[in-house]
Design an enzyme around this catalytic site. Sequence first.
Site, PDB file in Angstrom:
ATOM      1  N   ILE A  31       0.952  -1.186  -0.082  1.00  0.00           N
ATOM      2  CA  ILE A  31       0.117  -0.141  -0.005  1.00  0.00           C
ATOM      3  C   ILE A  31       0.810   1.202   0.065  1.00  0.00           C
ATOM      4  O   ILE A  31       0.633   2.430  -0.312  1.00  0.00           O
ATOM      5  CB  ILE A  31      -0.778   0.049   1.180  1.00  0.00           C
ATOM      6  CG1 ILE A  31      -2.185   0.714   1.053  1.00  0.00           C
ATOM      7  CG2 ILE A  31      -0.087   0.279   2.483  1.00  0.00           C
ATOM      8  CD1 ILE A  31      -3.452   0.291   1.751  1.00  0.00           C
ATOM      9  N   VAL A  96       4.145  -5.471  10.858  1.00  0.00           N
ATOM     10  CA  VAL A  96       2.958  -6.261  10.845  1.00  0.00           C
ATOM     11  C   VAL A  96       3.432  -7.763  11.019  1.00  0.00           C
ATOM     12  O   VAL A  96       4.353  -8.306  10.479  1.00  0.00           O
ATOM     13  CB  VAL A  96       2.340  -6.251   9.396  1.00  0.00           C
ATOM     14  CG1 VAL A  96       1.142  -7.534   9.363  1.00  0.00           C
ATOM     15  CG2 VAL A  96       1.820  -4.959   8.801  1.00  0.00           C
ATOM     16  N   HIS A 100       5.902 -11.993   6.289  1.00  0.00           N
ATOM     17  CA  HIS A 100       5.787 -11.567   5.208  1.00  0.00           C
ATOM     18  C   HIS A 100       7.156 -11.228   4.439  1.00  0.00           C
ATOM     19  O   HIS A 100       8.175 -11.038   5.143  1.00  0.00           O
ATOM     20  CB  HIS A 100       4.876 -10.205   5.083  1.00  0.00           C
ATOM     21  CG  HIS A 100       5.395  -9.172   5.649  1.00  0.00           C
ATOM     22  ND1 HIS A 100       5.093  -9.254   7.054  1.00  0.00           N
ATOM     23  CD2 HIS A 100       6.008  -8.093   5.400  1.00  0.00           C
ATOM     24  CE1 HIS A 100       5.568  -8.037   7.630  1.00  0.00           C
ATOM     25  NE2 HIS A 100       6.261  -7.428   6.659  1.00  0.00           N
TER      26      HIS A 100
HETATM   27  P1  AMP Z   1       6.937  -4.676   7.659  1.00  0.00           P
HETATM   28  O1  AMP Z   1       7.575  -3.359   8.084  1.00  0.00           O
HETATM   29  O2  AMP Z   1       7.902  -5.554   7.039  1.00  0.00           O
HETATM   30  O3  AMP Z   1       5.959  -5.229   8.809  1.00  0.00           O
HETATM   31  O4  AMP Z   1       6.190  -4.375   6.437  1.00  0.00           O
HETATM   32  C1  AMP Z   1       4.565  -3.987   6.635  1.00  0.00           C
HETATM   33  C2  AMP Z   1       4.392  -3.761   5.138  1.00  0.00           C
HETATM   34  O5  AMP Z   1       2.799  -3.881   4.850  1.00  0.00           O
HETATM   35  C3  AMP Z   1       4.649  -2.281   4.668  1.00  0.00           C
HETATM   36  O6  AMP Z   1       5.410  -2.127   3.940  1.00  0.00           O
HETATM   37  C4  AMP Z   1       3.237  -1.578   4.570  1.00  0.00           C
HETATM   38  O7  AMP Z   1       3.344  -0.571   3.627  1.00  0.00           O
HETATM   39  C5  AMP Z   1       2.472  -2.858   4.091  1.00  0.00           C
HETATM   40  N1  AMP Z   1       0.870  -2.880   4.454  1.00  0.00           N
HETATM   41  C6  AMP Z   1       0.348  -2.606   5.466  1.00  0.00           C
HETATM   42  N2  AMP Z   1      -0.838  -2.471   5.536  1.00  0.00           N
HETATM   43  C7  AMP Z   1      -1.212  -2.899   3.946  1.00  0.00           C
HETATM   44  C8  AMP Z   1      -2.323  -3.194   3.368  1.00  0.00           C
HETATM   45  N3  AMP Z   1      -3.561  -2.953   3.758  1.00  0.00           N
HETATM   46  N4  AMP Z   1      -2.319  -3.594   1.994  1.00  0.00           N
HETATM   47  C9  AMP Z   1      -1.024  -3.626   1.377  1.00  0.00           C
HETATM   48  N5  AMP Z   1       0.319  -3.511   2.269  1.00  0.00           N
HETATM   49  C10 AMP Z   1       0.075  -3.088   3.479  1.00  0.00           C
END
Ligand code: AMP
Length: 114
Positions: A31, A96, A100
């Site tokens: 996003i 998150v 991932h």
């Molecule tokens: P991290 O910092 O490795 O936990 O990365 C989490 C990633 O998830 C970040 O790059 C956010 O931009 C992405 N993210 C969070 N919410 C969403 C969403 N609803 N749709 C797509 N990407 C998301």
Amino acid sequence: MPDCIFCKIIKGDIPCSKVYEDDNILAFNDIQPMAPVHVIIIPKKHIATLMDLDAKNIDVTSNLISAAQKVARIKNISDRGFRTVINCNAEGGQVVFHLHMHLLGGRKLQDPLG
Ligand code: AMP
Ligand code: ZN
């Protein structure tokens, strides 16, 4: 996991821009993209961090790598090159807590680690 944003995306409660899906994996556009191609690849099974991978769920590791290859081909960057990143816990920058893999590409990535 009820409060997990990525579990909500898997359930369809939160929309995503889907890039690839199979029985075990979902991949969608980030996003807040950091590069022209920035895809988040997740296992459909809730696993909090890379440190929670073990012999019992080792198939998740190969599923993530296999999906990364497919996403790179879908996005036409497999020959140009790309980067995969898994952030783990606070100092690793994980926000998150559903395991991932980031797949980044579509431009020359300048910072060797960023
Ligand atoms: P991290 O910092 O490795 O936990 O990365 C989490 C990633 O998830 C970040 O790059 C956010 O931009 C992405 N993210 C969070 N919410 C969403 C969403 N609803 N749709 C797509 N990407 C998301
Ligand atoms: Zn989850």
